[in-house]
Scaffold this motif. Structure first.
Motif, PDB file in Angstrom:
ATOM      1  N   SER A 124      -0.087  -8.651   6.304  1.00  0.00           N
ATOM      2  CA  SER A 124       0.353  -9.433   5.141  1.00  0.00           C
ATOM      3  C   SER A 124       0.100  -8.699   3.834  1.00  0.00           C
ATOM      4  O   SER A 124       0.785  -8.943   2.837  1.00  0.00           O
ATOM      5  N   LEU A 125      -0.878  -7.771   3.819  1.00  0.00           N
ATOM      6  CA  LEU A 125      -1.207  -7.066   2.583  1.00  0.00           C
ATOM      7  C   LEU A 125      -0.140  -6.045   2.204  1.00  0.00           C
ATOM      8  O   LEU A 125       0.054  -5.770   1.017  1.00  0.00           O
ATOM      9  N   PHE A 126       0.548  -5.439   3.173  1.00  0.00           N
ATOM     10  CA  PHE A 126       1.608  -4.495   2.798  1.00  0.00           C
ATOM     11  C   PHE A 126       2.989  -5.152   2.804  1.00  0.00           C
ATOM     12  O   PHE A 126       3.949  -4.592   2.270  1.00  0.00           O
ATOM     13  N   GLU A 127       3.122  -6.349   3.390  1.00  0.00           N
ATOM     14  CA  GLU A 127       4.399  -7.052   3.358  1.00  0.00           C
ATOM     15  C   GLU A 127       4.523  -7.964   2.135  1.00  0.00           C
ATOM     16  O   GLU A 127       5.571  -8.570   1.922  1.00  0.00           O
ATOM     17  N   ASP A 128       3.457  -8.076   1.347  1.00  0.00           N
ATOM     18  CA  ASP A 128       3.455  -8.957   0.179  1.00  0.00           C
ATOM     19  C   ASP A 128       4.362  -8.365  -0.909  1.00  0.00           C
ATOM     20  O   ASP A 128       4.044  -7.333  -1.512  1.00  0.00           O
ATOM     21  N   ARG A 129       5.481  -9.011  -1.159  1.00  0.00           N
ATOM     22  CA  ARG A 129       6.450  -8.493  -2.117  1.00  0.00           C
ATOM     23  C   ARG A 129       6.010  -8.670  -3.564  1.00  0.00           C
ATOM     24  O   ARG A 129       6.640  -8.113  -4.478  1.00  0.00           O
ATOM     25  N   ASN A 130       4.946  -9.408  -3.775  1.00  0.00           N
ATOM     26  CA  ASN A 130       4.448  -9.592  -5.140  1.00  0.00           C
ATOM     27  C   ASN A 130       3.557  -8.438  -5.588  1.00  0.00           C
ATOM     28  O   ASN A 130       3.176  -8.371  -6.756  1.00  0.00           O
ATOM     29  N   LEU A 131       3.205  -7.530  -4.673  1.00  0.00           N
ATOM     30  CA  LEU A 131       2.365  -6.385  -5.016  1.00  0.00           C
ATOM     31  C   LEU A 131       3.236  -5.208  -5.455  1.00  0.00           C
ATOM     32  O   LEU A 131       4.378  -5.054  -5.001  1.00  0.00           O
ATOM     33  N   PRO A 132       2.707  -4.331  -6.320  1.00  0.00           N
ATOM     34  CA  PRO A 132       3.447  -3.112  -6.681  1.00  0.00           C
ATOM     35  C   PRO A 132       3.675  -2.227  -5.450  1.00  0.00           C
ATOM     36  O   PRO A 132       2.908  -2.274  -4.483  1.00  0.00           O
ATOM     37  N   TRP A 133       4.729  -1.381  -5.513  1.00  0.00           N
ATOM     38  CA  TRP A 133       5.052  -0.524  -4.372  1.00  0.00           C
ATOM     39  C   TRP A 133       3.898   0.408  -4.023  1.00  0.00           C
ATOM     40  O   TRP A 133       3.651   0.696  -2.848  1.00  0.00           O
ATOM     41  N   ARG A 134       3.185   0.902  -5.019  1.00  0.00           N
ATOM     42  CA  ARG A 134       2.071   1.811  -4.734  1.00  0.00           C
ATOM     43  C   ARG A 134       1.014   1.126  -3.890  1.00  0.00           C
ATOM     44  O   ARG A 134       0.512   1.699  -2.912  1.00  0.00           O
ATOM     45  N   ASP A 135       0.695  -0.121  -4.228  1.00  0.00           N
ATOM     46  CA  ASP A 135      -0.304  -0.865  -3.447  1.00  0.00           C
ATOM     47  C   ASP A 135       0.221  -1.168  -2.047  1.00  0.00           C
ATOM     48  O   ASP A 135      -0.528  -1.108  -1.066  1.00  0.00           O
ATOM     49  N   ARG A 136       1.502  -1.464  -1.956  1.00  0.00           N
ATOM     50  CA  ARG A 136       2.063  -1.783  -0.636  1.00  0.00           C
ATOM     51  C   ARG A 136       2.056  -0.561   0.274  1.00  0.00           C
ATOM     52  O   ARG A 136       1.745  -0.662   1.472  1.00  0.00           O
ATOM     53  N   LEU A 137       2.379   0.626  -0.280  1.00  0.00           N
ATOM     54  CA  LEU A 137       2.348   1.843   0.530  1.00  0.00           C
ATOM     55  C   LEU A 137       0.927   2.176   0.965  1.00  0.00           C
ATOM     56  O   LEU A 137       0.687   2.588   2.110  1.00  0.00           O
ATOM     57  N   SER A 138      -0.020   1.984   0.059  1.00  0.00           N
ATOM     58  CA  SER A 138      -1.425   2.223   0.420  1.00  0.00           C
ATOM     59  C   SER A 138      -1.867   1.270   1.524  1.00  0.00           C
ATOM     60  O   SER A 138      -2.549   1.666   2.480  1.00  0.00           O
ATOM     61  N   ASN A 139      -1.459   0.010   1.406  1.00  0.00           N
ATOM     62  CA  ASN A 139      -1.823  -0.968   2.432  1.00  0.00           C
ATOM     63  C   ASN A 139      -1.121  -0.686   3.757  1.00  0.00           C
ATOM     64  O   ASN A 139      -1.667  -0.982   4.828  1.00  0.00           O
TER      65      ASN A 139
END
Length: 688
Positions: free
Chosen positions: A614-629
């Motif tokens: 859920s931490l990398f699928e969260d569309r409310n996060l910036p792309w950088r955070d999603r890639l890190s997750n």
């Protein structure tokens, strides 16, 4: 001769007169003059003394006049008694007919609450001071447990159980909530509250009709639902006897004129009158206990009471149900595996909820779930994916109603899949069932932040899809919590940290939530001992300190430490997320469901994977955070693979008959930790 005779007579009269009493010697009646003179005489002053005239006493000789005796004090108390009786009678009638005995129920609650509090205050110690056995089966006699803490728990569990069952309504709902969490209560409470799930008595038909008339502008049941109890052609039918009855509502089956079969959930009429008083009593008792026992509990009360009030609002339940139905249909991993019945809003109100009727089996019917399927190859259960149920023989039903208007056997039987001998079942795998369930509730917690908090077996139906897989049907959407995006992400990070033993992240998150006892809270979340923060050392130290104590002293010391643990978990009441109360309830019930079915899945691993994903699928996060997750998630899955080794080790051991599954092992270890706090865990809540 004659002269002699006359003389005798004369002498005889003389003698007669001489012996006559003085009062009779006067042969003549007194004249008025004589009476007048006699009236002036008085009695002799002495024996043989002269008579004196009788004179009336003068006013001065009579003394001062005295008032008639009065009874002012008695009259005052009689007036008070009459006024008190009138007020009491009026109050009783108002309470009985306006508030449905809400005031009396509250007074009973206050009285028993004070008694229980006094009992614990006096006797929660190694050597009880004055055991209070009033109103319990142990009154006036010794019990097998003696007079220690176990007996203290037993008698107060009995008192609370009797109060909740007697008051009924919302009190039963509170009792069932306690029963769902009874695994972390003393065993005496567990044994008593296991009976909280017995069916509640259903209200009579007149009460049901009144609720519908009140909520639909005076229209009758026949007018609202288009049904007939006399078998009129072209009308639908409805059973007057409820198919199920719970603490707050009861459910009736009906078939509408257009062919839809519906479940009509009708709130019991007394709930609306009682809820205000019941919640107020709950607040007062919790406030008293918080002050008396120095426990930070009252800050949780507003959130709990708000959820309970919303649970009795069927318009709120309809909103929750529609939202969950939409979320499930939009989630590719759950679409087709989970079904939420639609709500028919035109036939619903704040106290009446009409939804699609569900044919299926309850989660607790394990035999029916796993027995061989006899319903035909490539066939599924009736109504899967929302398909309309096969129509019953309406001509036969209407004929039955015309002959017997009170007939309550109208709903057709659709258990042909059991076979002629009734030995068949759904032919489903418990692993598939639990996989769907854990996926559903993990998605609610970690991805959507919309959580159904009452997933006990009575609220989950199981149906068979044509491909032989299970379809899970979720009902009763009254008790929900909504998580903010910030809290949902923090909770996902917390779960991921638990799986990777990241104590730094655990400390950061729990500090943000105002929790001091991070290890204890981690163990409560996992429902197993958390071993990443020195928990074993703490336990060994505690057991060493209690070495040499008597059983009663040890029990007292353990539960005193548990009380301190509650204070540490709720250290900062303002920062503590109140949603954790009901999220923990959800996970506790799901864990119990998994164990009841034999621990077919690795629930902890599955929830950890959902938390990380859920931490990398969260569309409310910036792309950088999603890639890190996303990279972190790939590493996390590799770590989780190690838990499969432990899971299958316990599974093989279970197959060989050498022990239980992984949930059973977790259970055993959690029991050991709980005993260190004086608590006996019990997870057979749904059996029987």
């Amino acid at each position: 001769m004659l002269s002699r005779t006359a003389g005798k007579i004369s002498n005889s009269r003389s003698i007669s007169c001489s012996i006559r009493p003085p009062c009779l010697r006067q042969s003549r009646l007194p004249t008025s003059r004589t009476l007048s003179s006699t009236a002036t005489r008085s009695h002799p002053t002495g024996a043989g003394g002269p008579f004196e005239p009788l004179r009336p006493p003068s006013p001065s000789n009579l003394g001062a006049p005295r008032a008639a005796r009065s009874f002012h004090r008695t009259q005052k108390w009689l007036r008070r008694l009459l006024i008190l009786s009138a007020l009491s009678g009026t109050g009783y009638l108002i309470d009985e007919y306006v508030y449905a005995s809400g005031i009396r129920r509250s007074l009973n609650t206050f009285g028993l609450g004070l008694l229980v509090a006094a009992d614990y205050k006096l006797n929660f110690r190694a050597e009880p001071i004055l055991p209070l056995t009033i109103g319990t089966t142990s009154a006036g006699k010794k019990t097998e447990e003696g007079e220690g803490i176990p007996e203290l728990h037993r008698r107060n569990a009995e008192r609370l159980f009797n109060l909740l069952r007697h008051n009924g309504g919302l009190y039963l709902k509170i009792g069932q909530a306690i029963a769902m969490q009874s695994a972390v209560l003393p065993p005496e409470f567990q044994r008593m509250f296991a009976r909280m799930f017995d069916d509640a008595p259903q209200d009579d038909w007149e009460a049901v009709e009144k609720v519908i008339r009140d909520d639909f502008g005076g229209r009758s049941v026949e007018e609202v639902f288009g049904i007939s109890f006399a078998g009129v052609e072209g009308k639908g039918v409805m059973e007057r006897t409820a198919k199920a009855s719970a603490s707050v509502a009861q459910v009736h089956w009906a078939r509408l004129p257009d062919g839809r079969e519906v479940a009509i959930k009708i709130q019991k009429p007394e709930i609306k009158k009682q809820i205000g008083w019941d919640l107020w009593a709950f607040k007062v008792v919790t406030k008293v206990y918080s002050l008396w026992f120095d426990l930070p509990l009252y800050s949780l009360v507003p959130f709990i009471t708000e959820r309970l009030r919303l649970e009795t609002d069927f318009e709120n339940e309809a909103k929750n149900s529609e939202l969950m139905r939409r979320l499930v249909n939009e989630e590719p991993s759950l679409r087709g595996r989970v079904y939420v019945p639609p709500v028919y809003h035109e036939l619903s109100s704040s106290r009446v909820l009409t939804t699609e009727w569900i044919e299926g089996i309850r989660l607790w019917d394990k035999d029916a779930m796993t027995s061989p399927w006899l319903g035909g190859y490539g066939q599924g259960s009736a109504g899967v994916h929302g398909q309309q149920l096969d129509p019953p023989d309406m001509d036969e039903i209407r004929r039955e109603l015309r002959e017997n208007p009170n007939s309550q056997s109208l709903k057709p039987d659709r258990t042909g899949w059991k076979g002629r001998r009734g030995k068949g079942g759904m032919g489903l795998s418990t692993k598939d069932v639990m996989t769907t369930m854990v996926d559903l509730f993990s998605c609610q917690i970690f991805k959507w932040g919309v959580v159904h908090c009452d997933p006990h077996p009575g609220n989950i139906f199981i149906r068979r899809l044509p491909n032989g897989k299970p379809e899970l049907v979720l009902i009763d959407h009254g008790l929900y919590v909504y998580m903010s995006d910030k809290f949902r992400r923090e909770y996902g990070q917390f779960w991921k940290a638990l799986m990777t033993l990241d104590n730094k992240k655990i400390g950061e998150v729990t500090s943000e939530w105002g929790i001091r006892a991070a290890d204890l809270f981690a163990s409560a979340t996992l429902m197993r001992p958390y071993e990443g923060g020195g928990q074993e050392g703490y336990h060994r130290k505690m057991m060493r300190e209690m070495k040499g104590m008597t059983a009663s002293e040890r029990s007292y010391e353990m539960q005193k430490r548990m009380k301190q643990g509650i204070r540490d978990v709720l250290a900062d009441e303002d920062k503590w997320p109140k949603e954790l109360i009901f999220i923990g309830r959800n996970m506790r019930i799901v864990q119990g469901n998994n164990q009841f079915l034999g621990s077919p899945v690795n629930r902890v691993k599955m929830m950890g994977e959902w938390a990380s994903r859920s931490l990398f699928e969260d569309r409310n996060l910036p792309w950088r955070d999603r890639l890190s997750n996303m990279w972190s998630h790939a590493l996390f899955k590799a770590v989780l693979a190690l838990t499969d080794v432990a899971f299958y080790f316990f599974k093989v051991r279970q197959w060989l008959g050498r022990g239980g599954g992984m949930e059973d092992e977790v259970e055993a270890r959690m029991r050991d930790m709980a005993r260190d706090y004086g608590v006996e865990l019990q997870h057979d809540l749904f059996e029987g």
